[in-house]
Design a protein around this motif. Sequence first.
Motif, mmCIF file in Angstrom:
data_model
loop_
_atom_site.group_PDB
_atom_site.id
_atom_site.type_symbol
_atom_site.label_atom_id
_atom_site.label_comp_id
_atom_site.label_asym_id
_atom_site.label_seq_id
_atom_site.Cartn_x
_atom_site.Cartn_y
_atom_site.Cartn_z
ATOM 1 N N ASP A 1 0.836 -1.194 0.000
ATOM 2 C CA ASP A 1 0.000 0.000 0.000
ATOM 3 C C ASP A 1 0.874 1.248 0.000
ATOM 4 O O ASP A 1 1.709 1.438 0.889
ATOM 5 N N ARG B 1 -1.169 -1.131 -4.306
ATOM 6 C CA ARG B 1 -2.406 -0.373 -4.152
ATOM 7 C C ARG B 1 -2.007 1.061 -3.838
ATOM 8 O O ARG B 1 -1.324 1.314 -2.842
ATOM 9 N N VAL C 1 -6.605 -1.427 5.784
ATOM 10 C CA VAL C 1 -5.242 -0.954 5.518
ATOM 11 C C VAL C 1 -4.516 -0.868 6.851
ATOM 12 O O VAL C 1 -4.858 -0.061 7.716
ATOM 13 N N VAL D 1 1.161 1.572 5.465
ATOM 14 C CA VAL D 1 1.385 2.214 4.171
ATOM 15 C C VAL D 1 2.813 2.737 4.116
ATOM 16 O O VAL D 1 3.442 2.993 5.144
#
Length: 277
Positions: A6, A36, A100, A103
């Motif tokens: 991510d 992503r 999520v 990240v």
Amino acid sequence: MEEKIDILVTLDENYLDPLKVMLTSLHQNNMQIDFRIWLIHERISSEKLQALQTLLKFYGMELNVIKVPLDLFADAPTAERYPKEMYYRLACGSLLPDNVKRVIYLDPDTLIINPIQELWDLDLEGNILAAATHSGLTNITKGINNIRLGINHGYFNSGIMVIDVKQARSKVQIEDIYDTIRKYSDYLLLPDQDVMNYLYGEFTKEIPEEIWNYDTRQSSAYFTRSFGAYNIHWVAENTVILHFCGKPKPWNEKSNNRFSLLYLHYQQLLKRYEENI
């Protein structure tokens, strides 16, 4: 099914073109990885978002767009020095969906020139963030920033960060960010970075800047500090993220940085891809 990485970006329309170049470099040097991309914004037009969607589909990347309601940060201290986009990365825990967990945040003025998997797999050792410091040749700025902000740790650059989003949801409070800006606004030189360091620097793991956040203005300092080891050949083999800090930016005609040609290479590569989509 392999895990997707991510990537978080927060920006306005002015940085869409650099974002495309950055993502082109990410794609070129990480073709085996599924990404992503999470784009948090306030007012990017649907036409420009569609163009970005088309490009990322060509790259095999998944684009997820989160539009922040205009009233969400209505009480936030804002001015030219405090654009709303700066809040989005700090408050990503409340903006990203629950699935999520982590990240990698990337500024758009970066190039990814080697595989990024190792950064994604980094053990945060219980910290909320991981980031690099930019120490220069003498590291004198660390002492200045420690006095200015009243901190006792390194001064981290917020342009590249690994964020434990799960922890951020419970520990990063938007009101703390507001209060810090209201209380210390006269002392904040780089608002979002200063706030990040003041509130969360003690919960940040340091990562090597020469690998993960190479300041392209400081190549001579890296070379000197390493006694000549960190030359251009070393950078090409070992550095993962080049960060074009300061001005002029590499897409500006006034830029004559030794890394500008590499940036322009990816810019031209993007142009050729877009012509064939």
